[in-house]
Scaffold this motif. Sequence first.
Motif, PDB file in Angstrom:
ATOM      1  N   TYR A   8       0.815  -1.116  -0.149  1.00 36.55           N
ATOM      2  CA  TYR A   8      -0.262  -0.035  -0.208  1.00 36.55           C
ATOM      3  C   TYR A   8       1.183   0.850   0.116  1.00 36.55           C
ATOM      4  N   ASN A   9       2.308   1.381   0.970  1.00 39.25           N
ATOM      5  CA  ASN A   9       2.401   2.410   1.047  1.00 39.25           C
ATOM      6  C   ASN A   9       3.520   3.024  -0.185  1.00 39.25           C
ATOM      7  N   GLN A  10       3.789   1.674  -1.046  1.00 41.41           N
ATOM      8  CA  GLN A  10       4.263   1.057  -2.086  1.00 41.41           C
ATOM      9  C   GLN A  10       3.398   1.874  -3.008  1.00 41.41           C
ATOM     10  N   LYS A  11       2.308   1.472  -3.113  1.00 45.03           N
ATOM     11  CA  LYS A  11       1.849   2.090  -4.438  1.00 45.03           C
ATOM     12  C   LYS A  11       1.586   4.079  -3.896  1.00 45.03           C
ATOM     13  N   ASN A  12       1.861   4.059  -2.717  1.00 42.33           N
ATOM     14  CA  ASN A  12       0.990   5.539  -2.835  1.00 42.33           C
ATOM     15  C   ASN A  12       3.417   6.517  -2.310  1.00 42.33           C
ATOM     16  N   SER A  13       3.961   5.716  -3.143  1.00 41.65           N
ATOM     17  CA  SER A  13       4.972   6.245  -2.911  1.00 41.65           C
ATOM     18  C   SER A  13       5.105   7.591  -3.876  1.00 41.65           C
ATOM     19  N   LEU A  14       6.376   8.575  -3.879  1.00 44.51           N
ATOM     20  CA  LEU A  14       6.675   9.694  -4.920  1.00 44.51           C
ATOM     21  C   LEU A  14       6.821   9.258  -6.729  1.00 44.51           C
ATOM     22  N   PHE A  15       7.379   7.841  -5.809  1.00 43.91           N
ATOM     23  CA  PHE A  15       8.633   7.041  -7.303  1.00 43.91           C
ATOM     24  C   PHE A  15       6.787   6.521  -8.269  1.00 43.91           C
ATOM     25  N   ASN A  16       6.473   6.329  -7.582  1.00 46.71           N
ATOM     26  CA  ASN A  16       5.199   5.515  -8.274  1.00 46.71           C
ATOM     27  C   ASN A  16       4.283   6.785  -8.514  1.00 46.71           C
ATOM     28  N   ALA A  17       4.573   7.902  -7.819  1.00 50.16           N
ATOM     29  CA  ALA A  17       3.365   8.682  -8.441  1.00 50.16           C
ATOM     30  C   ALA A  17       3.825   9.327  -9.986  1.00 50.16           C
ATOM     31  N   MET A  18       4.840   9.755  -9.526  1.00 51.67           N
ATOM     32  CA  MET A  18       5.727   9.972 -11.253  1.00 51.67           C
ATOM     33  C   MET A  18       5.824   8.532 -12.391  1.00 51.67           C
ATOM     34  N   ASN A  19       5.747   7.705 -12.072  1.00 49.78           N
ATOM     35  CA  ASN A  19       5.761   6.743 -13.206  1.00 49.78           C
ATOM     36  C   ASN A  19       4.970   6.401 -13.440  1.00 49.78           C
ATOM     37  N   ARG A  20       3.044   7.408 -12.918  1.00 48.05           N
ATOM     38  CA  ARG A  20       1.689   7.543 -13.362  1.00 48.05           C
ATOM     39  C   ARG A  20       1.940   8.122 -14.726  1.00 48.05           C
ATOM     40  N   PHE A  21       2.159   9.745 -13.534  1.00 47.49           N
ATOM     41  CA  PHE A  21       2.154  10.783 -14.109  1.00 47.49           C
ATOM     42  C   PHE A  21       3.172  10.603 -16.050  1.00 47.49           C
ATOM     43  N   ILE A  22       4.190  10.694 -15.827  1.00 51.41           N
ATOM     44  CA  ILE A  22       4.775   9.651 -17.048  1.00 51.41           C
ATOM     45  C   ILE A  22       3.463   8.862 -18.119  1.00 51.41           C
ATOM     46  N   GLY A  23       3.529   7.925 -17.966  1.00 58.49           N
ATOM     47  CA  GLY A  23       2.814   6.706 -18.088  1.00 58.49           C
ATOM     48  C   GLY A  23       2.073   7.660 -18.456  1.00 58.49           C
ATOM     49  N   ALA A  24       0.878   8.362 -18.073  1.00 59.24           N
ATOM     50  CA  ALA A  24      -0.012   9.204 -18.516  1.00 59.24           C
ATOM     51  C   ALA A  24       0.075  10.287 -19.852  1.00 59.24           C
ATOM     52  N   VAL A  25       1.282  10.760 -19.301  1.00 56.80           N
ATOM     53  CA  VAL A  25       1.596  11.700 -20.553  1.00 56.80           C
ATOM     54  C   VAL A  25       2.420  11.199 -21.775  1.00 56.80           C
ATOM     55  N   ASN A  26       2.867   9.813 -21.905  1.00 56.44           N
ATOM     56  CA  ASN A  26       3.229   8.441 -23.100  1.00 56.44           C
ATOM     57  C   ASN A  26       2.064   8.396 -23.112  1.00 56.44           C
ATOM     58  N   ASN A  27       0.661   8.205 -23.120  1.00 58.51           N
ATOM     59  CA  ASN A  27      -0.595   7.260 -23.139  1.00 58.51           C
ATOM     60  C   ASN A  27      -0.632   8.834 -24.499  1.00 58.51           C
ATOM     61  N   MET A  28      -0.758   9.943 -23.720  1.00 65.54           N
ATOM     62  CA  MET A  28      -0.969  11.053 -24.397  1.00 65.54           C
ATOM     63  C   MET A  28      -0.940  11.277 -25.575  1.00 65.54           C
ATOM     64  N   ASP A  29       0.212  11.695 -25.484  1.00 70.35           N
ATOM     65  CA  ASP A  29       1.553  11.565 -26.731  1.00 70.35           C
ATOM     66  C   ASP A  29       1.283  10.777 -27.374  1.00 70.35           C
ATOM     67  N   GLN A  30       1.524   9.431 -27.020  1.00 77.09           N
ATOM     68  CA  GLN A  30       1.125   8.811 -28.288  1.00 77.09           C
ATOM     69  C   GLN A  30      -0.575   8.668 -28.751  1.00 77.09           C
ATOM     70  N   THR A  31      -0.796   9.237 -27.985  1.00 76.78           N
ATOM     71  CA  THR A  31      -2.638   8.852 -28.733  1.00 76.78           C
ATOM     72  C   THR A  31      -2.691  10.640 -29.581  1.00 76.78           C
ATOM     73  N   VAL A  32      -2.222  11.608 -29.051  1.00 74.24           N
ATOM     74  CA  VAL A  32      -2.106  13.292 -30.224  1.00 74.24           C
ATOM     75  C   VAL A  32      -1.189  12.814 -31.151  1.00 74.24           C
ATOM     76  N   MET A  33      -1.841  12.413 -32.377  1.00 65.79           N
ATOM     77  CA  MET A  33      -1.124  12.591 -33.465  1.00 65.79           C
ATOM     78  C   MET A  33      -0.847  13.366 -33.800  1.00 65.79           C
ATOM     79  N   VAL A  34      -1.900  14.633 -33.922  1.00 62.13           N
ATOM     80  CA  VAL A  34      -2.176  16.337 -34.279  1.00 62.13           C
ATOM     81  C   VAL A  34      -2.165  16.858 -33.252  1.00 62.13           C
ATOM     82  N   PRO A  35      -1.283  17.273 -32.345  1.00 57.92           N
ATOM     83  CA  PRO A  35      -1.800  18.645 -31.321  1.00 57.92           C
ATOM     84  C   PRO A  35      -1.994  19.341 -31.649  1.00 57.92           C
ATOM     85  N   SER A  36      -2.122  20.033 -33.346  1.00 53.70           N
ATOM     86  CA  SER A  36      -2.898  21.281 -33.265  1.00 53.70           C
ATOM     87  C   SER A  36      -4.265  21.430 -33.389  1.00 53.70           C
ATOM     88  N   LEU A  37      -4.875  19.505 -33.426  1.00 54.83           N
ATOM     89  CA  LEU A  37      -6.211  19.795 -33.464  1.00 54.83           C
ATOM     90  C   LEU A  37      -6.987  20.464 -32.115  1.00 54.83           C
TER      91      LEU A  37
END
Length: 154
Positions: A8-37
């Motif tokens: 539970y503590n590991q799930k809420n660690s800063l390291f895991n929070a950063m990994n979740r954020f980076i993963g979400a941004v990477n997913n966003m970056d891969q999904t958004v093929m035309v950012p100007s839209l």
Amino acid sequence: MMQITDSYNQKNSLFNAMNRFIGAVNNMDQTVMVPSLLRDVPLEEEKDVNPVRTASNGSTTYFQDGDMYGDYVLLKSIRNDIEWGVVQLEERRKEKLGVNALETTRVEPDDEDLEKLFHFHLNGLHAVLSKLTRKANTLTNRYKQEIGIGGCGL
């Protein structure tokens, strides 16, 4: 019992929070093929979050100034700062301003306050990373809706 608490503590660690954020941004970056839209597409916040501001007429609004493109650029910039560090960014800013690293002074907190200061900033950073992760996921889902692939469960 100790393993449950540890996981539970590991799930809420800063390291895991950063990994979740980076993963979400990477997913966003891969999904958004035309950012100007994303330009001129308003930022609709989810209704279950606190309102961003109150309009001049007293009504509550869930929109922020700007568009989804601005958030897209901001989220990618924060991801890069986490992955590559902000020291280089600060040094570049100082070089542009002509400030020598020796000329800058930092106020150091008392040693007695370091633990409190650390926990304060750790909690704040964790909360901010959670909000940024939700924002990246929301932006990704809104982009999918805008281009017509929303609701396909990707």
